[in-house]
Design a protein around this motif. Sequence first.
Motif, PDB file in Angstrom:
ATOM      1  N   THR A  41     -89.416  12.890 -65.794  1.00 37.53           N
ATOM      2  CA  THR A  41     -90.416  13.374 -64.107  1.00 37.53           C
ATOM      3  C   THR A  41     -90.965  14.529 -64.440  1.00 37.53           C
ATOM      4  OG1 THR A  41     -90.553  12.247 -62.561  1.00 37.53           O
ATOM      5  CG2 THR A  41     -92.405  13.255 -62.793  1.00 37.53           C
ATOM      6  N   GLY A  60     -92.529   4.456 -61.899  1.00 36.73           N
ATOM      7  CA  GLY A  60     -92.145   3.211 -60.911  1.00 36.73           C
ATOM      8  C   GLY A  60     -90.899   4.125 -60.205  1.00 36.73           C
ATOM      9  N   ASP A  61     -91.100   3.891 -58.799  1.00 36.76           N
ATOM     10  CA  ASP A  61     -90.246   4.761 -58.040  1.00 36.76           C
ATOM     11  C   ASP A  61     -89.539   3.211 -56.399  1.00 36.76           C
ATOM     12  OD1 ASP A  61     -88.927   7.052 -58.225  1.00 36.76           O
ATOM     13  OD2 ASP A  61     -90.677   7.825 -58.538  1.00 36.76           O
ATOM     14  N   GLN A  62     -89.618   3.808 -55.696  1.00 38.70           N
ATOM     15  CA  GLN A  62     -89.093   2.835 -54.792  1.00 38.70           C
ATOM     16  C   GLN A  62     -90.243   3.167 -53.679  1.00 38.70           C
ATOM     17  OE1 GLN A  62     -84.833   2.511 -53.091  1.00 38.70           O
ATOM     18  NE2 GLN A  62     -84.697   0.624 -53.780  1.00 38.70           N
ATOM     19  N   GLU A  63     -90.014   4.303 -53.799  1.00 36.09           N
ATOM     20  CA  GLU A  63     -90.931   5.067 -52.394  1.00 36.09           C
ATOM     21  C   GLU A  63     -91.489   6.602 -52.948  1.00 36.09           C
ATOM     22  OE1 GLU A  63     -89.895   4.545 -47.845  1.00 36.09           O
ATOM     23  OE2 GLU A  63     -89.550   2.604 -48.537  1.00 36.09           O
ATOM     24  N   THR A  64     -92.911   6.689 -52.133  1.00 36.82           N
ATOM     25  CA  THR A  64     -93.566   7.426 -51.961  1.00 36.82           C
ATOM     26  C   THR A  64     -93.810   7.751 -53.733  1.00 36.82           C
ATOM     27  OG1 THR A  64     -91.855   9.114 -53.914  1.00 36.82           O
ATOM     28  CG2 THR A  64     -91.755   9.193 -51.444  1.00 36.82           C
ATOM     29  N   VAL A  66     -94.947  10.607 -55.471  1.00 39.43           N
ATOM     30  CA  VAL A  66     -94.914  12.280 -55.798  1.00 39.43           C
ATOM     31  C   VAL A  66     -94.993  12.044 -57.345  1.00 39.43           C
ATOM     32  CG1 VAL A  66     -93.784  13.153 -53.783  1.00 39.43           C
ATOM     33  CG2 VAL A  66     -92.423  12.099 -55.718  1.00 39.43           C
ATOM     34  N   ASP A  67     -93.689  11.217 -57.787  1.00 37.53           N
ATOM     35  CA  ASP A  67     -94.277  11.360 -59.186  1.00 37.53           C
ATOM     36  C   ASP A  67     -95.995  11.032 -60.289  1.00 37.53           C
ATOM     37  OD1 ASP A  67     -91.071  12.283 -59.342  1.00 37.53           O
ATOM     38  OD2 ASP A  67     -91.270  10.405 -60.643  1.00 37.53           O
ATOM     39  N   GLY A  84     -90.188  -0.651 -53.716  1.00 38.87           N
ATOM     40  CA  GLY A  84     -90.097  -0.894 -52.303  1.00 38.87           C
ATOM     41  C   GLY A  84     -88.409  -1.233 -52.446  1.00 38.87           C
ATOM     42  N   CYS A  87     -85.837  -2.731 -57.657  1.00 35.66           N
ATOM     43  CA  CYS A  87     -84.401  -1.855 -58.711  1.00 35.66           C
ATOM     44  C   CYS A  87     -85.314  -1.530 -60.025  1.00 35.66           C
ATOM     45  CB  CYS A  87     -83.556  -2.590 -58.026  1.00 35.66           C
ATOM     46  SG  CYS A  87     -82.783  -4.127 -58.961  1.00 35.66           S
ATOM     47  N   VAL A 114     -87.894   2.657 -62.480  1.00 32.95           N
ATOM     48  CA  VAL A 114     -87.107   2.616 -61.007  1.00 32.95           C
ATOM     49  C   VAL A 114     -85.725   3.787 -61.993  1.00 32.95           C
ATOM     50  CG1 VAL A 114     -85.857   2.419 -59.356  1.00 32.95           C
ATOM     51  CG2 VAL A 114     -88.546   1.037 -60.058  1.00 32.95           C
ATOM     52  N   GLY A 115     -85.291   4.642 -60.632  1.00 32.00           N
ATOM     53  CA  GLY A 115     -84.142   5.135 -61.907  1.00 32.00           C
ATOM     54  C   GLY A 115     -83.241   4.565 -61.063  1.00 32.00           C
ATOM     55  N   ASN A 116     -82.544   4.157 -62.219  1.00 34.16           N
ATOM     56  CA  ASN A 116     -81.097   2.661 -62.347  1.00 34.16           C
ATOM     57  C   ASN A 116     -81.283   2.581 -63.806  1.00 34.16           C
ATOM     58  OD1 ASN A 116     -79.398   1.119 -61.703  1.00 34.16           O
ATOM     59  ND2 ASN A 116     -81.781  -0.100 -60.282  1.00 34.16           N
TER      60      ASN A 116
END
Lengths: 214, 214
Positions: A41, A60-64, A66-67, A84, A87, A114-116
């Motif tokens: 980010t 992409g993120d599981q939640e929030t 903010v990015d 959610g 992944c 998503v961070g993965n």
Amino acid sequence: MALEVDLLAKNDELAAANRRWLAERGIVALNLMSSPGSGKTTLLERTVRELGLPCAVLEGDQETVVDAERIRAAGARAVQINTGAGCHLDADMVARGVATLAPEPGSLLFVENVGNLVCPALFDLGEAARVVIMSVTEGADKPLKYPHMFRTADLVLLSKVDLLPYVDFDVAAWVDGARRARPGVEVLEVCATRGDGMADWYAWLRARAEAKAV
Amino acid sequence: MALEVDLLAKNDELAAANRRWLAERGIVALNLMSSPGSGKTTLLERTVRELGLPCAVLEGDQETVVDAERIRAAGARAVQINTGAGCHLDADMVARGVATLAPEPGSLLFVENVGNLVCPALFDLGEAARVVIMSVTEGADKPLKYPHMFRTADLVLLSKVDLLPYVDFDVAAWVDGARRARPGVEVLEVCATRGDGMADWYAWLRARAEAKAV
């Protein structure tokens, strides 16, 4: 296993549809993949401010959210996709995200996955190119331990090079590992806070944007 | 979705069998989860050398056996599980790994999960406790963005605190985020290379080992 193949086949169909939709509008989509905290980010914030080409971002993120807020504050359109428990992003999520984001024709579309460092590798999103990011704090052995992510990379960024003096990280061994997974892959060393390597990253992005126009 | 539930139910059955097998032998299993490069293996190397309790380690990675070799060099039994494209360990892999590892009765069994802050959270392995590790380079916002991993943690370790002077990381905000996901969770700040917080980590491990004996 058959089910997994079906799932991936369905995803590939949707990804092909995304790719056509994007190509018709001259939009170059880049799938940015890494572990959480590699600095994706922060890299995009600076890129949006400095690149001088129209940009839009799917986050992409599981939640929030903010990015997406950070990217908007930097001056680009952004839409957050929350997965959610999921992944990775898939081609359907990207299709829906792009419909909301409505990136301008001719723009660069960054998809921050998503961070993965594992699952996103399997899912084509319809991108023009894949950028894998890894920070110097993660250890030079990671391309060998997690080769799937590196195997389809079009560009690999080594981030947070400002921390090299404080960590035990062998850059040459890391480059060697990345190129064992993906022979000949282009590698850039960057630091988005201090600015190292950003000119090379922008040159790579401009070349991708121009290649599309041909 | 029904299929996913079935898969998890089957895993939970196998995890319960692991838990019984371990309890009968007085073995305390700890499931260590984090992103790649948080310093799990370095933490375990030092722990194996200094703790003074019998230890054994199951190492999960997509590929390579380097982590198991590092643990053996530190003086403990270790078995490497390679998951290939797989993104997490499951209870069946652990059952098979433990059969090969044959940890001594009364020992601590560390299960170093695949580096991934997302998927391993869903899979019970039969562990006595879950330890989530995150390094200061990953950013204080991560417990809010990836809450599933933190929600079932029995202990959260903040690793690489020697790098705090060089990164923008708000420890208080990070603790607050971790405890929003898991109210009251115990948090320790550690640096496995310099030694910060290792005494607290060993005290926590000894308390878990003694609690088992009651």
